[in-house]
Structures are given as structure tokens and as C-alpha cells.
Design a protein around this motif. Structure first.
Motif, PDB file in Angstrom:
ATOM      1  N   ASN A 293      12.758 -11.594  -2.394  1.00 24.36           N
ATOM      2  CA  ASN A 293      11.931 -12.291  -3.370  1.00 24.36           C
ATOM      3  C   ASN A 293      10.544 -12.469  -2.761  1.00 24.36           C
TER       4      ASN A 293
ATOM      5  N   ASP B 103       8.056 -13.961  -3.736  1.00 25.35           N
ATOM      6  CA  ASP B 103       7.417 -15.257  -3.976  1.00 25.35           C
ATOM      7  C   ASP B 103       7.817 -16.320  -2.954  1.00 25.35           C
ATOM      8  N   TYR B 104       8.758 -15.969  -2.058  1.00 22.22           N
ATOM      9  CA  TYR B 104       9.184 -16.938  -1.042  1.00 22.22           C
ATOM     10  C   TYR B 104       9.175 -16.251   0.324  1.00 22.22           C
TER      11      TYR B 104
END
Length: 257
Positions: free
Chosen positions: A181, A183-184
Motif C-alpha cells: 500500500n 499510502d502507508y
């Protein structure tokens, strides 16, 4: 607050020398160091809020959806052996989760119950007290945070946590993540990690991903300081327990049995 690695090492080096000579207060205070390492993790905190979670074990069927959602969003690696296992939330037997509540004549449904466990975000977190670099600290809203860049892998926090809620990366976890992911942030070998109540989602007024993934309504997340919040109303109506209350850590994860 922005600070580069060289400046951080210089400051922490000074603090270490000062501690050895018993003159740390003349150079840098504990509060200064906490403020230094926690600046980036204080974004989006709502004043006067204290976050907590309530898990209704009567509704939880051990489906594991909360675990899988957490793993996916937070880039938690999947290893094939227990030694290297990394978990933020996972399921264990009732006896292991609540040794002080367990006895040989337990109700059968409780005896066979799988319990979701995670960092308890304690009011009195022993992990925070023992961390030499302040890589773990407690925010004003009660969340016990981790700064992976300042973790030196000493594992003092793991030894201090009586709930086993922290995991250590014995190897580079990135190659064990099926789909990253973006976004993390991913972690690296030699650092400790754990649940942070989805602090990145709270900044966007979202629920923790485990709560969102639970389609049985077994997990309630909210402000413990707000007597009109759903979690406070439920705690007033139902009998709830916490893990290992005799230790005086004052967990903020509650369970209805």
C-alpha cells in the motif's frame, strides 16, 4: 518540526553523555527530547479527546476480517514461521487473553472463544518509560505511537509490554508483503512495530480499518472523554473487562463478555 539524522544523533548523543555524568538537565530535558521525536506524530490531534475501543465478544465470531484489513492497509508482512511473525491485531484463546478471568469451569462459549488483541494504548504505558530514544511515546489523545526512524531495535519496549503487543522485524519485511500500500510507509529490518489506532485515518476523520472491516458491529471506537459517545454509552450499559488489570497499566481496549 524538521530535523535531519545528523542533528538528531548529535542531540541524543549529548543526552547520553549527560545522563552518564548526571547533568542531563543542563543540556537537554526529557520533555525536549519527547517533543523532538514526536513532532510529526502529533498532527491532527483533536483537543480533549481520548481514544478507546470496545470489543463485544458476543458478536465477534473470529472471522479474521479485522486482521486481514489491518495487514493490507499497514503493509504488515506475512512470514511462514512464528519467530518472524509480525502482528498489529490478531486472535488468541480466551484463556491466554484473560488469564485472570479464566477458571476450569468457564462457560463453554468463552472457553472456546477467539479474542482479537492489539496494543492497549495504556494510560500508564511501561513501553514508553523504557524506550531510550523516545521512539515510542504517548500522544495527548492517548494513542501510543511509534517512530520507526528513531527505533534502534533494542526491544526494551517489547520486554516491558505485558501484553506482547509489539513485533520485531528480524528480517527485511518488504519482500514478504504481497501487495504494498503506497499510502502507508513500509518498515525495515531491526525495528519494532505495532498498532497505532490508525492515526493516519483519524486525521481524515475515518474509523480504524479494523473497526470498518468488522461487519458484525463487534468493534466500537470512540472518544472516552465524551459521555455521549457510543463507546461511553455502551460501557455504561454493559459489563466490560480489560486485560491484566492488576498490572496498573490502565488499558483503553475494553471487552464485553
Amino acid at each position: 518540526m524538521n530535523i535531519n539524522r545528523r542533528k538528531f544523533l548529535k542531540i541524543t548523543g549529548v543526552a547520553a553523555v549527560a545522563a552518564a555524568t548526571k547533568s542531563a538537565s543542563d543540556l537537554i530535558s526529557d520533555n525536549d527530547l519527547i517533543n523532538l521525536v514526536s513532532a510529526s506524530g502529533e498532527e491532527g490531534i483533536k483537543k480533549g479527546v481520548k481514544w478507546g475501543m470496545l470489543i463485544d465478544l458476543r458478536k465477534c465470531d473470529g472471522c479474521n476480517k479485522c486482521v486481514e484489513a489491518c495487514r493490507s492497509v499497514h503493509n504488515i508482512p506475512k512470514f511462514n514461521d512464528l519467530k518472524n511473525q509480525v502482528d498489529w491485531i490478531w486472535l488468541i484463546g480466551f484463556e491466554n487473553a484473560f488469564p485472570e478471568q479464566y477458571h476450569k469451569f468457564m462457560r463453554e462459549d468463552l472457553e472456546n472463544r477467539k479474542v482479537p488483541i492489539l496494543c492497549n494504548h495504556c494510560d500508564n504505558p511501561p513501553c514508553v518509560r523504557v524506550c531510550p530514544t523516545k521512539a515510542t511515546w504517548k500522544r495527548e489523545d492517548g494513542i501510543v505511537m511509534m517512530d520507526y526512524h528513531r527505533c534502534i531495535g533494542c526491544r526494551y519496549c517489547m520486554a516491558a509490554c505485558p501484553y506482547g503487543s509489539r513485533s520485531f522485524n528480524w528480517r527485511d519485511p518488504r519482500s514478504y508483503i504481497s501487495k504494498i500500500n503506497e499510502d502507508y510507509p513500509t518498515r525495515e529490518k531491526g525495528v519494532v512495530e505495532k498498532c497505532d489506532f490508525c492515526a493516519e485515518r483519524l486525521r481524515e476523520n475515518k474509523q480504524p480499518v479494523c473497526v470498518e472491516a468488522c461487519d458484525r458491529g463487534a468493534m466500537i471506537f470512540g472518544d472516552l472523554n465524551d459521555e455521549n459517545s457510543e463507546i461511553r454509552i455502551k460501557l455504561k450499559e454493559e459489563y466490560a473487562i480489560v486485560r491484566k488489570p492488576s498490572l496498573g497499566t490502565h488499558p483503553n481496549i475494553y471487552y464485553i463478555i
